[in-house]
Design a protein around this motif. Structure first.
Motif, PDB file in Angstrom:
ATOM      1  N   ASN A 118       0.837  -1.191   0.000  1.00 59.20           N
ATOM      2  CA  ASN A 118       0.000   0.000   0.000  1.00 59.20           C
ATOM      3  C   ASN A 118       0.878   1.249   0.000  1.00 59.20           C
ATOM      4  O   ASN A 118       1.931   1.281   0.654  1.00 59.20           O
ATOM      5  CB  ASN A 118      -0.896   0.001   1.245  1.00 59.20           C
ATOM      6  N   LEU A 119       0.458   2.278  -0.740  1.00 63.63           N
ATOM      7  CA  LEU A 119       1.219   3.528  -0.753  1.00 63.63           C
ATOM      8  C   LEU A 119       1.416   4.072   0.658  1.00 63.63           C
ATOM      9  O   LEU A 119       2.467   4.656   0.969  1.00 63.63           O
ATOM     10  CB  LEU A 119       0.509   4.574  -1.605  1.00 63.63           C
ATOM     11  N   MET A 120       0.424   3.898   1.520  1.00 63.69           N
ATOM     12  CA  MET A 120       0.557   4.403   2.881  1.00 63.69           C
ATOM     13  C   MET A 120       1.604   3.632   3.677  1.00 63.69           C
ATOM     14  O   MET A 120       2.177   4.174   4.631  1.00 63.69           O
ATOM     15  CB  MET A 120      -0.791   4.376   3.595  1.00 63.69           C
ATOM     16  N   ASP A 121       1.890   2.382   3.280  1.00 67.33           N
ATOM     17  CA  ASP A 121       2.985   1.652   3.912  1.00 67.33           C
ATOM     18  C   ASP A 121       4.317   2.336   3.602  1.00 67.33           C
ATOM     19  O   ASP A 121       5.193   2.450   4.469  1.00 67.33           O
ATOM     20  CB  ASP A 121       3.032   0.205   3.414  1.00 67.33           C
ATOM     21  N   LEU A 122       4.486   2.780   2.357  1.00 64.49           N
ATOM     22  CA  LEU A 122       5.698   3.501   1.972  1.00 64.49           C
ATOM     23  C   LEU A 122       5.799   4.822   2.727  1.00 64.49           C
ATOM     24  O   LEU A 122       6.872   5.198   3.217  1.00 64.49           O
ATOM     25  CB  LEU A 122       5.705   3.758   0.470  1.00 64.49           C
ATOM     26  N   GLU A 123       4.684   5.536   2.813  1.00 62.61           N
ATOM     27  CA  GLU A 123       4.653   6.814   3.524  1.00 62.61           C
ATOM     28  C   GLU A 123       5.054   6.639   4.987  1.00 62.61           C
ATOM     29  O   GLU A 123       5.896   7.385   5.514  1.00 62.61           O
ATOM     30  CB  GLU A 123       3.257   7.431   3.417  1.00 62.61           C
ATOM     31  N   PRO A 140      -0.030  10.742  -1.076  1.00 56.79           N
ATOM     32  CA  PRO A 140      -0.160   9.368  -0.585  1.00 56.79           C
ATOM     33  C   PRO A 140      -1.590   9.071  -0.148  1.00 56.79           C
ATOM     34  O   PRO A 140      -2.233   9.904   0.505  1.00 56.79           O
ATOM     35  CB  PRO A 140       0.808   9.326   0.606  1.00 56.79           C
ATOM     36  N   HIS A 141      -2.078   7.895  -0.531  1.00 57.01           N
ATOM     37  CA  HIS A 141      -3.449   7.530  -0.194  1.00 57.01           C
ATOM     38  C   HIS A 141      -3.561   6.008  -0.161  1.00 57.01           C
ATOM     39  O   HIS A 141      -2.593   5.294  -0.442  1.00 57.01           O
ATOM     40  CB  HIS A 141      -4.437   8.125  -1.211  1.00 57.01           C
ATOM     41  N   ASP A 142      -4.732   5.517   0.183  1.00 52.99           N
ATOM     42  CA  ASP A 142      -4.970   4.085   0.316  1.00 52.99           C
ATOM     43  C   ASP A 142      -5.067   3.442  -1.063  1.00 52.99           C
ATOM     44  O   ASP A 142      -6.141   3.346  -1.643  1.00 52.99           O
ATOM     45  CB  ASP A 142      -6.251   3.861   1.121  1.00 52.99           C
ATOM     46  N   TYR A 143      -3.917   3.026  -1.578  1.00 54.75           N
ATOM     47  CA  TYR A 143      -3.863   2.370  -2.889  1.00 54.75           C
ATOM     48  C   TYR A 143      -2.835   1.251  -2.812  1.00 54.75           C
ATOM     49  O   TYR A 143      -1.691   1.472  -2.387  1.00 54.75           O
ATOM     50  CB  TYR A 143      -3.479   3.364  -3.982  1.00 54.75           C
ATOM     51  N   VAL A 144      -3.225   0.045  -3.229  1.00 57.40           N
ATOM     52  CA  VAL A 144      -2.335  -1.114  -3.219  1.00 57.40           C
ATOM     53  C   VAL A 144      -1.709  -1.266  -4.602  1.00 57.40           C
ATOM     54  O   VAL A 144      -2.418  -1.348  -5.613  1.00 57.40           O
ATOM     55  CB  VAL A 144      -3.110  -2.389  -2.833  1.00 57.40           C
ATOM     56  N   LEU A 145      -0.388  -1.279  -4.645  1.00 63.90           N
ATOM     57  CA  LEU A 145       0.328  -1.372  -5.914  1.00 63.90           C
ATOM     58  C   LEU A 145       0.004  -2.679  -6.637  1.00 63.90           C
ATOM     59  O   LEU A 145      -0.032  -3.748  -6.026  1.00 63.90           O
ATOM     60  CB  LEU A 145       1.835  -1.266  -5.676  1.00 63.90           C
ATOM     61  N   ARG A 146      -0.194  -2.556  -7.961  1.00 65.31           N
ATOM     62  CA  ARG A 146      -0.551  -3.701  -8.797  1.00 65.31           C
ATOM     63  C   ARG A 146       0.595  -4.040  -9.744  1.00 65.31           C
ATOM     64  O   ARG A 146       1.484  -3.225  -9.998  1.00 65.31           O
ATOM     65  CB  ARG A 146      -1.807  -3.369  -9.606  1.00 65.31           C
TER      66      ARG A 146
END
Length: 272
Positions: free
Chosen positions: A36-41, A86-92
């Motif tokens: 998730n982008l928020m994991d990176l953040e 950054p937002h709740d998005y899971v990388l595909r």
């Protein structure tokens, strides 16, 4: 006003630049399908806090954004290229991700960005990323003492044109040092032998960014995220560079290979 930095001040900026380069390398290793982008953040927030650094983005509130930004990374996916919120998005699988960050340590700032593909890369995406990286290296090489700022800008534009991409002139690089944005503006296209004379002590962030099939952009409703107007893929590369008497010095150069987090040992991001 343009402030030229002393050799000692450039060394202090290099300390910040080393941390920025290391953290970007780590983040490129953590970025993977299913993350998730928020994991990176939050990973970046923790590392910045551990280092005793300060994010330049957290309180950033320019006229074009709905500030303050209240994050430490710009995370731009696929057709997003700059200021990705950054937002709740899971990388595909196959996503093209650009990561941009700027921090200060003991009052000195460094800024850098990279683009990677997570999972299975599309050759067209790798070529787009390559174009920004080649343009960045050409611009760095052009940042010679006694030269002109137009040499740096022209180098970016020439590489972009050689790859068949058009350059948007609305956003570009900038001076940097005590703050994230200082004079001068560093355009991504220009004319050689024109503009500001490059003197030792000048510190600039050089940041070519490109869209695959347009030079037009649009803004998301979040007021921050900038995307290609036609929905095509985008890429962004950036380094903080000091002009010295012996030539350009990259202050944010990254380790040769990204270092993944112990909690994320896999490394799925693909560089060009």
């Amino acid at each position: 006003m343009i402030e030229l930095k002393s050799a000692e001040e450039i060394e202090l900026m290099a300390v910040t630049g080393e941390f920025v380069g290391e953290l970007l390398a780590e983040l490129s290793g953590v970025a993977a399908v299913g993350v998730n982008l928020m994991d990176l953040e939050h990973y970046a927030r923790r590392r910045i806090n551990e280092r005793g650094a300060e994010s330049c983005y957290w309180d950033y509130a320019p006229s074009f954004g709905r500030g303050p930004f209240r994050n430490v990374l710009c995370l731009s996916v696929n057709d997003a290229v700059l200021h990705g919120l950054p937002h709740d998005y899971v990388l595909r699988d196959g996503d093209l991700l650009s990561i941009d960050m700027a921090v200060g340590i003991d009052g000195w700032v460094a800024d850098s960005a990279l683009s990677v593909v997570v999972g299975t890369p599309d050759p067209a995406d790798l070529r787009l990323i390559e174009a920004t990286e080649v343009a960045l290296e050409a611009a760095i090489k052009a940042a010679q003492p006694g030269g002109r700022l137009g040499d740096v800008s022209a180098a970016i534009g020439e590489v972009a044109n050689a790859y068949g991409y058009r350059v948007n002139a609305e956003f570009g690089g900038h001076g940097i040092g005590r703050t994230m944005h200082e004079a001068p503006h560093v355009a991504n296209s220009g004319r050689p032998r024109r503009g500001l004379k490059l003197e030792p002590g000048l510190t600039i962030a050089i940041e070519p960014w490109l869209c695959h099939s347009t030079d037009k952009i649009r803004y998301d409703k979040d007021g921050w995220t900038i995307r290609s107007a036609d929905g095509s893929r985008t890429a962004h590369s950036e380094h903080t560079v000091a002009v010295t008497a012996s030539g350009p010095r990259v202050l944010t150069r990254r380790p040769a290979h990204g270092t993944a987090s112990p909690d994320h040992p896999e490394k799925s991001a693909t560089h060009s």
